[in-house]
Design a protein around this motif. Structure first.
Motif, PDB file in Angstrom:
ATOM      1  N   TRP A  39      32.297  37.819  70.507  1.00 14.71           N
ATOM      2  CA  TRP A  39      33.050  39.053  70.769  1.00 14.71           C
ATOM      3  C   TRP A  39      33.618  39.703  69.517  1.00 14.71           C
ATOM      4  N   ARG A  40      33.634  38.971  68.382  1.00 14.61           N
ATOM      5  CA  ARG A  40      34.192  39.565  67.162  1.00 14.61           C
ATOM      6  C   ARG A  40      33.249  40.611  66.587  1.00 14.61           C
ATOM      7  N   GLN A  41      31.989  40.500  66.957  1.00 11.77           N
ATOM      8  CA  GLN A  41      30.979  41.416  66.428  1.00 11.77           C
ATOM      9  C   GLN A  41      30.911  42.645  67.323  1.00 11.77           C
ATOM     10  N   ASP A  42      30.782  43.822  66.743  1.00 12.75           N
ATOM     11  CA  ASP A  42      30.662  45.060  67.500  1.00 12.75           C
ATOM     12  C   ASP A  42      29.239  45.151  68.054  1.00 12.75           C
ATOM     13  N   ILE A  43      29.121  45.185  69.379  1.00 14.78           N
ATOM     14  CA  ILE A  43      27.772  45.108  69.980  1.00 14.78           C
ATOM     15  C   ILE A  43      26.966  46.376  69.699  1.00 14.78           C
ATOM     16  N   GLN A  44      27.649  47.502  69.576  1.00 14.31           N
ATOM     17  CA  GLN A  44      26.960  48.750  69.240  1.00 14.31           C
ATOM     18  C   GLN A  44      26.343  48.644  67.839  1.00 14.31           C
ATOM     19  N   GLN A  45      27.147  48.101  66.944  1.00  9.25           N
ATOM     20  CA  GLN A  45      26.682  47.877  65.576  1.00  9.25           C
ATOM     21  C   GLN A  45      25.520  46.878  65.558  1.00  9.25           C
ATOM     22  N   ALA A  46      25.644  45.812  66.337  1.00 10.45           N
ATOM     23  CA  ALA A  46      24.586  44.800  66.394  1.00 10.45           C
ATOM     24  C   ALA A  46      23.285  45.423  66.907  1.00 10.45           C
ATOM     25  N   ARG A  47      23.380  46.263  67.922  1.00  7.84           N
ATOM     26  CA  ARG A  47      22.182  46.918  68.459  1.00  7.84           C
ATOM     27  C   ARG A  47      21.545  47.824  67.404  1.00  7.84           C
ATOM     28  N   ARG A  48      22.406  48.440  66.573  1.00  6.75           N
ATOM     29  CA  ARG A  48      21.857  49.276  65.493  1.00  6.75           C
ATOM     30  C   ARG A  48      21.214  48.426  64.407  1.00  6.75           C
ATOM     31  N   THR A  49      21.839  47.297  64.095  1.00  3.60           N
ATOM     32  CA  THR A  49      21.377  46.479  62.963  1.00  3.60           C
ATOM     33  C   THR A  49      20.074  45.758  63.287  1.00  3.60           C
ATOM     34  N   PHE A  50      19.990  45.123  64.475  1.00  4.47           N
ATOM     35  CA  PHE A  50      18.752  44.391  64.771  1.00  4.47           C
ATOM     36  C   PHE A  50      18.189  44.684  66.170  1.00  4.47           C
ATOM     37  N   ARG A 104      16.359  47.041  67.198  1.00  3.16           N
ATOM     38  CA  ARG A 104      14.986  47.573  67.248  1.00  3.16           C
ATOM     39  C   ARG A 104      13.985  46.443  67.470  1.00  3.16           C
ATOM     40  N   SER A 105      14.308  45.259  66.967  1.00  3.33           N
ATOM     41  CA  SER A 105      13.345  44.162  67.050  1.00  3.33           C
ATOM     42  C   SER A 105      13.801  43.027  67.966  1.00  3.33           C
ATOM     43  N   LYS A 106      15.075  43.047  68.412  1.00  2.00           N
ATOM     44  CA  LYS A 106      15.579  41.939  69.236  1.00  2.00           C
ATOM     45  C   LYS A 106      16.383  42.467  70.419  1.00  2.00           C
ATOM     46  N   ALA A 107      16.368  41.710  71.505  1.00  2.00           N
ATOM     47  CA  ALA A 107      17.367  41.931  72.541  1.00  2.00           C
ATOM     48  C   ALA A 107      18.682  41.326  72.047  1.00  2.00           C
ATOM     49  N   VAL A 108      19.791  41.823  72.582  1.00  2.00           N
ATOM     50  CA  VAL A 108      21.111  41.317  72.180  1.00  2.00           C
ATOM     51  C   VAL A 108      21.800  40.732  73.408  1.00  2.00           C
ATOM     52  N   GLN A 109      22.348  39.533  73.214  1.00  2.00           N
ATOM     53  CA  GLN A 109      23.044  38.841  74.297  1.00  2.00           C
ATOM     54  C   GLN A 109      24.524  38.719  73.961  1.00  2.00           C
ATOM     55  N   GLY A 110      25.371  39.159  74.892  1.00  2.00           N
ATOM     56  CA  GLY A 110      26.817  39.020  74.697  1.00  2.00           C
ATOM     57  C   GLY A 110      27.553  40.141  75.402  1.00  2.00           C
ATOM     58  N   ASN A 111      28.791  40.345  75.026  1.00  2.00           N
ATOM     59  CA  ASN A 111      29.617  39.567  74.123  1.00  2.00           C
ATOM     60  C   ASN A 111      31.089  39.679  74.505  1.00  2.00           C
ATOM     61  N   LEU A 112      31.367  39.582  75.796  1.00  2.00           N
ATOM     62  CA  LEU A 112      32.755  39.703  76.268  1.00  2.00           C
ATOM     63  C   LEU A 112      33.585  38.500  75.803  1.00  2.00           C
ATOM     64  N   ASP A 113      34.790  38.790  75.336  1.00  2.00           N
ATOM     65  CA  ASP A 113      35.731  37.718  74.968  1.00  2.00           C
ATOM     66  C   ASP A 113      36.011  36.856  76.209  1.00  2.00           C
ATOM     67  N   PRO A 114      35.776  35.531  76.132  1.00  2.00           N
ATOM     68  CA  PRO A 114      35.985  34.668  77.314  1.00  2.00           C
ATOM     69  C   PRO A 114      37.398  34.754  77.885  1.00  2.00           C
ATOM     70  N   THR A 115      38.377  35.114  77.056  1.00  2.00           N
ATOM     71  CA  THR A 115      39.758  35.150  77.566  1.00  2.00           C
ATOM     72  C   THR A 115      40.043  36.403  78.393  1.00  2.00           C
ATOM     73  N   VAL A 116      39.123  37.385  78.386  1.00  2.00           N
ATOM     74  CA  VAL A 116      39.271  38.520  79.298  1.00  2.00           C
ATOM     75  C   VAL A 116      39.280  38.018  80.748  1.00  2.00           C
ATOM     76  N   LEU A 117      38.664  36.886  80.987  1.00  2.00           N
ATOM     77  CA  LEU A 117      38.610  36.337  82.352  1.00  2.00           C
ATOM     78  C   LEU A 117      39.968  35.805  82.819  1.00  2.00           C
ATOM     79  N   PHE A 118      40.985  35.913  81.962  1.00  2.00           N
ATOM     80  CA  PHE A 118      42.339  35.562  82.411  1.00  2.00           C
ATOM     81  C   PHE A 118      43.115  36.811  82.826  1.00  2.00           C
TER      82      PHE A 118
END
Ligand code: CP3
Length: 341
Positions: free
Chosen positions: A262-273, A275-289
């Motif tokens: 969750w520390r990584q910005d998923i929008q940024q991750a989608r821009r960075t890689f 094009r060649s990879k699917a991205v899995q994530g990334n909700l902070d597990p503590t949101v479930l509290f």
């Protein structure tokens, strides 16, 4: 073409909804898991295919996630290598550490089919019981993450033994990573042959290294594993915890999916890689509290940021915590499945 949204998303093909599974989805937050654990210890559970199968299926029936993950642990293949492994309540894993040359040279190169046959038996049994409802993910620790447990002898805050080995005896550390890469390759190939339909490599501790050491001791051994996999139509997921600063290396990895925390910005991750990879994530597990409404709002926020291009698999940024209310995990799966852009 598969008919599973999860596998379609791994290959960045369109799906009717964003697929979701949850790291550690079969675990202590579930009363039904606790009931099984009340009868047997954790290692017995991992080594008894009937019980591992029963527990693997719990989140499919109770949460409605889009994939099952083999119930086991990343430390299982270390035992036949010659490292004792125990799990102690409140402490976590306790291993006999290997720190010097003699201890490292004595480690065995395992053949997974012979040395951990119960894992392959569990995979075959789970596939039968799933009856095609959802695909089954197999997994392994990444070589470096396994090395941290082997060298530290358990969970650590400072990592001074493994990092000490890297800085004091880099060639010896290379030899250990090389051996672990062979072990992981054998372990994952056996899982694929037994019926795993995707495999995830957990690099939980790759993100404790600076960039050059990450490349030498974590990324390159992982690349060796990936190059050795027999994986036609079996997507590979590389999950790196705490690795935002290493994102520029992900494009060069020959995998279908990158898992991020969750520390990584998923929008940024989608821009960075993306094009060649699917991205899995990334909700902070503590949101479930938080409340179900807040969980829904935050989950939709993640999907908004992930964008409408195919190739997003919803997950938490790390494993679900044992204290999580089960109803909130159910609410998360519903929120993800209901989301329409
Ligand atoms: O995701 C799943 O539901 C599949 C099963 C699974 C477990 N461990 C079960 C487990 C998976 C994929 C793992 C991976 C794992 N194990 C990792 C990588 C992922 C991550 O969380 O970073 C790591 C680092 C381990 C090592 C490990 N196993 C630790 C540090 C601990 C103790 C801490 C803890 O959470 O209890 C374990 C024990 C463990 N592995 C449990 C479960 C359900 C709890 C054991 C119990 O029932 O007492």
């Amino acid at each position: 073409m598969t008919t599973y949204p999860y596998l379609e998303a791994c290959y960045r093909r369109p799906t009717p909804h964003t697929p979701i599974w949850i790291m550690r989805q079969a675990g202590r937050y579930m009363p039904q898991y606790q009931a099984v654990r009340g009868e047997v210890d954790f290692l017995t559970l991992c080594k008894t295919p009937e019980l591992a199968t029963k527990v693997t299926l719990l989140p499919i029936d109770l949460l409605g996630v889009d994939a099952a993950i083999l119930f086991s642990d990343i430390l299982i293949p270390l035992e036949p290598m010659g490292i004792s492994v125990a799990f102690e309540d409140k402490i976590g894993p306790v291993l006999s550490p290997v720190r010097n040359e003699e201890q490292i040279r004595r480690l065995r190169r395992i053949e997974a089919d012979q040395d951990v046959p119960f894992v392959m038996e569990a995979i075959r049994m789970i596939r039968r019981e799933l009856e095609g409802r959802v695909p089954l993910i197999g997994f392994s620790g990444a070589p470096f993450t396994l090395a941290t447990y082997a060298v530290e002898g358990g969970t650590t805050k400072s990592f001074h033994n493994i990092k000490g080995l890297i800085y004091a005896r880099p060639e010896l550390a290379d030899a250990l990573m090389d051996l672990l890469a062979d072990v992981v390759t054998s372990y994952l190939n056996s899982q694929i042959a037994a019926g795993a339909q995707a495999v995830q490599i957990f690099d939980t501790w790759g993100g404790i290294l600076d960039d050059p050491e990450y490349v030498r001791f974590a990324l390159n051994p992982t690349k060796k594993v990936i190059a050795g996999l027999n994986r036609e139509s079996v997507p590979v997921i590389y999950y790196l915890n705490n690795g935002s600063y290493l994102a520029h290396h992900m494009d060069g990895l020959d995998v279908e999916v990158i898992g991020i925390d969750w520390r990584q910005d998923i929008q940024q991750a989608r821009r960075t890689f993306g094009r060649s990879k699917a991205v899995q994530g990334n909700l902070d597990p503590t949101v479930l509290f938080a409340s179900p409404e807040e969980i829904r709002r935050r989950a939709h926020g993640v999907m908004e940021k992930a964008g409408s291009e195919p190739g997003h698999i919803f997950n938490l940024g790390h494993g679900i915590l044992p204290q999580t209310p089960m109803d909130n995990a159910i609410a998360l799966v519903e929120a993800v499945h209901q989301y329409r852009r």
